[in-house]
Design an enzyme around this catalytic site. Structure first.
Site, PDB file in Angstrom:
ATOM      1  N   SER A 143      61.923 -18.079 -31.195  1.00 26.12           N
ATOM      2  CA  SER A 143      63.315 -17.997 -31.603  1.00 26.12           C
ATOM      3  C   SER A 143      64.241 -18.463 -30.492  1.00 26.12           C
ATOM      4  CB  SER A 143      63.681 -16.567 -32.002  1.00 26.12           C
ATOM      5  OG  SER A 143      65.040 -16.515 -32.405  1.00 26.12           O
TER       6      SER A 143
ATOM      7  N   LYS B  40      58.602 -11.863 -36.112  1.00 26.46           N
ATOM      8  CA  LYS B  40      59.557 -12.977 -36.170  1.00 26.46           C
ATOM      9  C   LYS B  40      60.249 -13.017 -37.534  1.00 26.46           C
ATOM     10  CE  LYS B  40      61.526 -16.937 -35.003  1.00 26.46           C
ATOM     11  NZ  LYS B  40      62.011 -17.569 -36.210  1.00 26.46           N
TER      12      LYS B  40
ATOM     13  N   HIS C 186      62.842 -10.407 -37.484  1.00 22.29           N
ATOM     14  CA  HIS C 186      63.909 -10.943 -36.639  1.00 22.29           C
ATOM     15  C   HIS C 186      64.827 -11.840 -37.465  1.00 22.29           C
ATOM     16  CE1 HIS C 186      65.478 -14.494 -34.529  1.00 22.29           C
ATOM     17  NE2 HIS C 186      65.646 -13.723 -33.469  1.00 22.29           N
ATOM     18  N   ASN C 187      64.222 -12.744 -38.240  1.00 19.48           N
ATOM     19  CA  ASN C 187      65.027 -13.662 -39.043  1.00 19.48           C
ATOM     20  C   ASN C 187      65.783 -12.921 -40.141  1.00 19.48           C
ATOM     21  OD1 ASN C 187      63.729 -15.551 -37.431  1.00 19.48           O
ATOM     22  ND2 ASN C 187      63.416 -16.984 -39.102  1.00 19.48           N
TER      23      ASN C 187
ATOM     24  N   GLU D  56      68.669 -11.425 -38.583  1.00 30.08           N
ATOM     25  CA  GLU D  56      69.603 -12.535 -38.329  1.00 30.08           C
ATOM     26  C   GLU D  56      70.440 -12.813 -39.588  1.00 30.08           C
ATOM     27  OE1 GLU D  56      69.047 -17.282 -38.163  1.00 30.08           O
ATOM     28  OE2 GLU D  56      67.803 -16.188 -36.729  1.00 30.08           O
TER      29      GLU D  56
END
Length: 483
Positions: A129, A184, A187-188, A191
């Site tokens: 990222s 991840k 995480h996205n 986001e």
């Protein structure tokens, strides 16, 4: 013959910048791209004069690597990854490592790890990222897969990763199987939530307070010196200040239809599979879907008219209330994301370091912020913490923010300004702190029409009952199970 420390397949923006990052940290890198013109262009431009080797076939790439070989794939997720793995397996040896640095779906990484290990090799699925700038200057890296591979790639990964104030790398081993790509993915998803919350704050200021892009630039610039200090707040301020060639704000000329690449959707699907209420991130995904319905929205805007109440609150005071509502909602987004990771860790047998994950996200990545330091402290203080909302710091913070949070959400609703993420966050908070939800009626309804049974408060947990509600039913109950 000179040998490289690692090979990289794929020289699009992320791959090329990651190669330059590795080379700048003292590693020799061999590169390959299926289009030889891209290798030639890279050789003759960004990589000119650097400690980089160039290959025009996978065989040539493998011949250029030190043993045990390490090959990192920076290619499109999906079938291309499987195809390259199949091409690599016959020309690599036992103990070599294949690394997927793309945005692969974590079930694919679980499957590929098992498959590659069955062939005697090691496999890593790593979240990367930070965008193109992060790839070049220091990304956040989230590796998982074959544990034996970590000691082989650790020196490279931690050298190229972003660093926080004390020098710690924003990279550590996440866990086995698809753990790296799962983290991840979350995480996205977070986001998506962060971006949507910022957009809702912007929308309120633009529509309700009538603020210009320049005025909002100053607000976000000031907010970046508070608890909201983060990459996304920083770039929002910069975007609002950016002028088109005619001197007018460029943001005002951009069509209000948003795209997405699927990781937010995957996060929502995973939350349903795990039975975790990821309401804020789900609404962020749906908000993008709704934005894509531009033509219908224009028609609907002309069809429905309403008389909005007069807004007479102090502008400066309400802007501060919006900031507090944004911060409170942001806390909920991370609380939900961490709850999902905890549930998945239990399902897949991953031993996730939740404080370590906050550290990995502390620098280099898109959601990097000062706020993540508080999450790390929360899990350092209590590794078994069930929910961030039960941590003393976050409890105290939410209590101090909730009056403004409720005022902003209720005002937006009265003014017909959509705030799906902020409202979902507040509803989740209220539901989470409610001891007695109306699910007792829900269970009665399910038992009435489908004999799905229910538990009683006056009997031990795990004991199920069925009632013949109409007198026309029987005593047979449906099998008890939860999806």
């Amino acid at each position: 013959m000179k040998k490289a420390d690692i090979g990289v397949v794929g020289l699009a923006v992320m791959g090329a910048n990651l190669v330059l990052n590795m080379e700048s940290k003292g590693f020799c890198v061999a590169v390959y791209n299926r289009d030889p013109r891209r290798v030639e262009h890279f050789r003759d431009n960004q990589a000119k004069g650097k400690n980089i080797l160039f290959a025009f076939s996978l065989n040539e790439l493998i011949d250029q690597l030190k043993k045990p070989r390490k090959v990192m794939l920076m290619i499109k997720a999906g079938d291309p990854v499987d195809q390259v793995i199949e091409q690599l397996l016959p020309i690599m040896e036992k103990g070599d490592v294949i690394i997927d640095g793309g945005n692969s779906h974590f079930p694919d990484t679980i499957r590929r790890t098992d498959y590659v290990e069955s062939k005697g090799l090691l496999y890593v699925g790593s979240g990367v990222s930070g965008g193109e700038e992060g790839a070049l200057l220091g990304p956040s890296l989230m590796p998982g897969g074959s544990k034996a591979a970590w000691k082989l790639i650790q020196p490279i990964f931690q050298a190229i990763a972003a660093k926080v104030e004390d020098g710690s790398a924003c990279c550590d081993w996440v866990g086995e199987g698809g753990a790296g790509h799962f983290v991840k993915m979350v995480h996205n998803g977070i986001e998506y939530g962060d971006i949507q919350l910022i957009c809702e704050a912007y929308h309120i200021m633009r529509e309700l307070l009538g603020m210009s892009a320049d005025e909002m630039h100053e607000v976000f610039k000031a907010w970046n010196k508070t608890e909201l200090d983060s990459y996304l707040i920083e770039i929002t301020a910069e975007i609002l200040a950016f002028k088109d060639s005619d001197g007018l704000p460029l943001v005002d000329k951009i069509k209000d239809t948003a795209g997405q690449k699927g990781t937010g959707k995957w996060t929502g699907i995973a939350s349903m599979e795990e039975g975790v209420p990821l309401t804020l991130i789900g609404e962020a995904v749906y908000a993008r879907c709704l934005s894509a319905m531009k033509a219908e929205r224009v028609v609907a805007s002309q069809t429905y008219k309403m008389n909005k109440p007069v807004f007479d609150q102090n502008k400066k005071t309400f802007i501060e209330a919006i900031r507090k509502a944004l911060y409170a909602s942001k806390i909920i987004s991370y609380a939900q994301g961490y709850t999902l990771m905890k549930a998945a860790a239990s399902t897949y047998g991953w031993n996730l370091n939740y404080g370590g994950i906050a550290l990995m996200w502390r620098g280099g990545c898109i959601i990097r912020s000062v706020f993540l330091g508080k999450i790390k402290e929360a899990f350092d203080n209590k590794p078994t913490l069930a929910n961030l909302l039960l941590d003393p710091y976050f409890k105290k913070t939410i209590e101090s923010l909730q009056e403004s949070w409720r005022e902003v959400v209720s005002t937006a609703i009265r003014q017909a300004i959509p705030v799906p993420a902020m409202a979902a966050a507040l509803t989740y908070f209220d539901g989470y702190k409610t001891a007695n939800l109306p699910a007792n009626l829900l269970q009665a309804q399910r038992d009435y029409f489908g004999a799905h049974t229910y538990e009683r408060l006056d009997h031990p947990q795990g004991e199920f009952f069925h009632t013949n509600w109409t007198g026309r039913g029987g005593d047979t109950a449906s099998t008890t199970y939860n999806v």
